[in-house]
Design an enzyme around this catalytic site. Structure first.
Site, PDB file in Angstrom:
ATOM      1  CE  LYS A  49      32.600   8.856  12.506  1.00 41.20           C
ATOM      2  NZ  LYS A  49      32.456  10.057  13.339  1.00 41.20           N
ATOM      3  CG  HIS A  96      29.848   5.990  11.358  1.00 40.39           C
ATOM      4  ND1 HIS A  96      30.790   5.107  11.814  1.00 40.39           N
ATOM      5  CD2 HIS A  96      29.174   6.433  12.457  1.00 40.39           C
ATOM      6  CE1 HIS A  96      30.702   5.007  13.137  1.00 40.39           C
ATOM      7  NE2 HIS A  96      29.725   5.803  13.554  1.00 40.39           N
TER       8      HIS A  96
HETATM    9  N1  LIG Z   1      29.803  11.074  20.831  1.00 44.67           N
HETATM   10  C1  LIG Z   1      28.702  10.701  20.163  1.00 44.67           C
HETATM   11  O1  LIG Z   1      27.817   9.992  20.696  1.00 44.67           O
HETATM   12  C2  LIG Z   1      28.516  11.189  18.760  1.00 44.67           C
HETATM   13  C3  LIG Z   1      27.352  10.901  18.044  1.00 44.67           C
HETATM   14  C4  LIG Z   1      27.193  11.466  16.782  1.00 44.67           C
HETATM   15  C5  LIG Z   1      28.178  12.308  16.259  1.00 44.67           C
HETATM   16  N2  LIG Z   1      29.289  12.542  16.981  1.00 44.67           N
HETATM   17  C6  LIG Z   1      30.324  13.474  16.523  1.00 44.67           C
HETATM   18  O2  LIG Z   1      29.795  14.797  16.588  1.00 44.67           O
HETATM   19  C7  LIG Z   1      30.456  15.615  15.634  1.00 44.67           C
HETATM   20  C8  LIG Z   1      29.424  16.322  14.769  1.00 44.67           C
HETATM   21  O3  LIG Z   1      28.692  15.388  14.014  1.00 44.67           O
HETATM   22  P1  LIG Z   1      27.518  15.832  13.023  1.00 44.67           P
HETATM   23  O4  LIG Z   1      27.127  14.607  12.258  1.00 44.67           O
HETATM   24  O5  LIG Z   1      26.484  16.587  13.786  1.00 44.67           O
HETATM   25  O6  LIG Z   1      28.323  16.838  12.059  1.00 44.67           O
HETATM   26  P2  LIG Z   1      27.777  18.100  11.259  1.00 44.67           P
HETATM   27  O7  LIG Z   1      28.826  18.413  10.250  1.00 44.67           O
HETATM   28  O8  LIG Z   1      26.379  17.845  10.792  1.00 44.67           O
HETATM   29  O9  LIG Z   1      27.711  19.255  12.368  1.00 44.67           O
HETATM   30  C9  LIG Z   1      28.820  19.925  12.888  1.00 44.67           C
HETATM   31  C10 LIG Z   1      28.385  21.338  13.188  1.00 44.67           C
HETATM   32  O10 LIG Z   1      29.412  22.008  13.913  1.00 44.67           O
HETATM   33  C11 LIG Z   1      29.474  23.320  13.410  1.00 44.67           C
HETATM   34  N3  LIG Z   1      30.756  23.943  13.728  1.00 44.67           N
HETATM   35  C12 LIG Z   1      31.982  23.650  13.241  1.00 44.67           C
HETATM   36  N4  LIG Z   1      32.898  24.515  13.735  1.00 44.67           N
HETATM   37  C13 LIG Z   1      32.228  25.357  14.562  1.00 44.67           C
HETATM   38  C14 LIG Z   1      32.611  26.464  15.368  1.00 44.67           C
HETATM   39  N5  LIG Z   1      33.875  26.887  15.428  1.00 44.67           N
HETATM   40  N6  LIG Z   1      31.655  27.101  16.084  1.00 44.67           N
HETATM   41  C15 LIG Z   1      30.374  26.663  16.061  1.00 44.67           C
HETATM   42  N7  LIG Z   1      29.947  25.639  15.306  1.00 44.67           N
HETATM   43  C16 LIG Z   1      30.867  24.986  14.570  1.00 44.67           C
HETATM   44  C17 LIG Z   1      29.238  23.176  11.903  1.00 44.67           C
HETATM   45  O11 LIG Z   1      28.892  24.414  11.301  1.00 44.67           O
HETATM   46  C18 LIG Z   1      28.108  22.160  11.914  1.00 44.67           C
HETATM   47  O12 LIG Z   1      26.846  22.785  12.041  1.00 44.67           O
HETATM   48  C19 LIG Z   1      31.392  14.679  14.855  1.00 44.67           C
HETATM   49  O13 LIG Z   1      32.683  14.747  15.418  1.00 44.67           O
HETATM   50  C20 LIG Z   1      30.778  13.293  15.101  1.00 44.67           C
HETATM   51  O14 LIG Z   1      31.679  12.260  14.969  1.00 44.67           O
HETATM   52  C21 LIG Z   1      29.483  12.004  18.205  1.00 44.67           C
HETATM   53  O1  LIG Z   2      27.674  10.308  12.934  1.00 45.21           O
HETATM   54  C1  LIG Z   2      28.786  10.293  13.510  1.00 45.21           C
HETATM   55  O2  LIG Z   2      29.748  10.986  13.130  1.00 45.21           O
HETATM   56  C2  LIG Z   2      28.959   9.431  14.698  1.00 45.21           C
HETATM   57  N1  LIG Z   2      30.066   9.582  15.386  1.00 45.21           N
HETATM   58  C3  LIG Z   2      30.420   8.892  16.573  1.00 45.21           C
HETATM   59  C4  LIG Z   2      31.695   8.122  16.362  1.00 45.21           C
HETATM   60  O3  LIG Z   2      32.627   8.643  15.720  1.00 45.21           O
HETATM   61  O4  LIG Z   2      31.798   6.993  16.847  1.00 45.21           O
HETATM   62  C5  LIG Z   2      29.298   8.077  17.160  1.00 45.21           C
HETATM   63  C6  LIG Z   2      28.396   7.475  16.134  1.00 45.21           C
HETATM   64  C7  LIG Z   2      27.893   8.514  15.124  1.00 45.21           C
END
Ligand SMILES: NC(=O)c1ccc[n+]([C@@H]2O[C@H](COP(=O)([O-])OP(=O)(O)OC[C@H]3O[C@@H](n4cnc5c(N)ncnc54)[C@H](O)[C@@H]3O)[C@@H](O)[C@H]2O)c1
Ligand SMILES: O=C(O)C1=N[C@H](C(=O)O)CCC1
Length: 269
Positions: free
Chosen positions: A162, A158
């Site tokens: 992350k 990643h």
């Molecule tokens: N399940 C999936 O398919 C998938 C895909 C991508 C990312 N993710 C996950 O999503 C999460 C976010 O990833 P990202 O790359 O967008 O991160 P990022 O750091 O760019 O965004 C996170 C956002 O959440 C906000 N935030 C944190 N605490 C908060 C609160 N109390 N109230 C409101 N907003 C709050 C932050 O200010 C930030 O804007 C991570 O856990 C990542 O692993 C999951």
């Molecule tokens: O960008 C991230 O953070 C991602 N989080 C998910 C994970 O933890 O597997 C999915 C892929 C991108």
């Protein structure tokens, strides 16, 4: 005209938050009704379209999650574990479907979602893409077909921002491999090798996390045997993939009974 569910995006300024907002705006099946950021964030009080560098959308970014959720049919939440727990209670209070993409939650935090799921639909998955959820099913099948002569390793890569490891996806794949083998992941998981580790233990499921640059998300499940290797691989090249899956989950959840679901349920895999 059919009713379009109203969607609130939490973590609106984040990498996934902005992608989710674009995905909802591009959809003819849902409407953006709210955008939430943490208190003190400089987007709070601004029009979300302008904050994203575009035209005004008539949606003001707020740090009052309950107020935003009370106008919505679904909340899509890709933020951080502590925030997600708070949002689960508020989404349940508003009876809104809560789609959770946040990763890095501990088992204790996941267990704390149960009271909210008694009142509202929760769809949670470490990866919302069709491809990864298919890979989960394939991993389970391959692990069930092979015995411990094949060492299982999950390797993920990643971007350098992350904050959690192994990734949520790697853990889903590890759980699937363990289930296929009929063991508990917690009993066989081998993470973070360093130094004189000793030889690999038969039956272990190993994890390796690579962090660098702008890698969106790559996952290999390696089955390494004597004289042969099988590699199951997924490569994500665009975050829109996850956002599309999350919106699908938000729409799918509209007519479901309260409870906890995952993307295998949503995709019918
Ligand atoms: N399940 C999936 O398919 C998938 C895909 C991508 C990312 N993710 C996950 O999503 C999460 C976010 O990833 P990202 O790359 O967008 O991160 P990022 O750091 O760019 O965004 C996170 C956002 O959440 C906000 N935030 C944190 N605490 C908060 C609160 N109390 N109230 C409101 N907003 C709050 C932050 O200010 C930030 O804007 C991570 O856990 C990542 O692993 C999951
Ligand atoms: O960008 C991230 O953070 C991602 N989080 C998910 C994970 O933890 O597997 C999915 C892929 C991108």
């Amino acid at each position: 005209m059919t009713h379009k569910p109203g969607i609130v995006i939490t973590g609106a300024s984040g990498r996934m938050g902005q992608m989710l907002i674009k995905t909802v705006l591009d959809s003819d099946k849902a409407t953006l009704v709210g955008a939430v950021e943490r208190g003190g964030h400089d987007w709070v009080g601004r029009d979300v379209g302008e904050a994203m560098g575009g035209v005004p959308l008539g949606v003001t970014v707020t740090d009052d999650a309950l107020e935003a959720f009370s106008k919505a049919q679904a909340v899509i939440d890709f933020t951080a574990p502590e925030a997600t727990l708070e949002f689960a209670a508020l989404a349940a209070q508003a009876r809104a479907v809560h789609v959770i993409g946040t990763t890095g939650m501990t088992d204790e935090q996941i267990a704390q979602l149960a009271p909210a799921a008694r009142h509202a639909v929760i769809v949670r998955a470490g990866n919302m893409s069709l491809g990864v959820n298919l890979l989960v099913q394939l991993t389970k099948k391959v692990a069930a077909a092979l015995d411990e002569d094949f060492d299982i390793e999950v390797i993920e890569a990643h971007h350098h921002h992350k904050v959690d490891a192994p990734s949520g996806t790697a853990l889903m794949l590890g759980e699937a491999a363990a289930e296929g083998r009929g063991v508990k992941l917690a009993d066989v998981s081998d993470r973070g090798r360093d130094g004189i580790t000793g030889a690999r233990k038969r039956g272990d499921i190993g994890f390796t996390a690579i962090r660098g640059g702008d890698i969106v998300g790559e996952h290999d499940v390696l089955f390494a045997g004597a004289g042969e290797r099988i590699v199951l691989r997924h490569m994500a090249t665009d975050r829109a993939l996850f956002a599309r899956g999350a919106l699908k989950a938000a729409l799918w959840g509209q007519d479901k009974s309260p409870g906890e679901y995952d993307m295998i349920d949503v995709l019918g895999l």
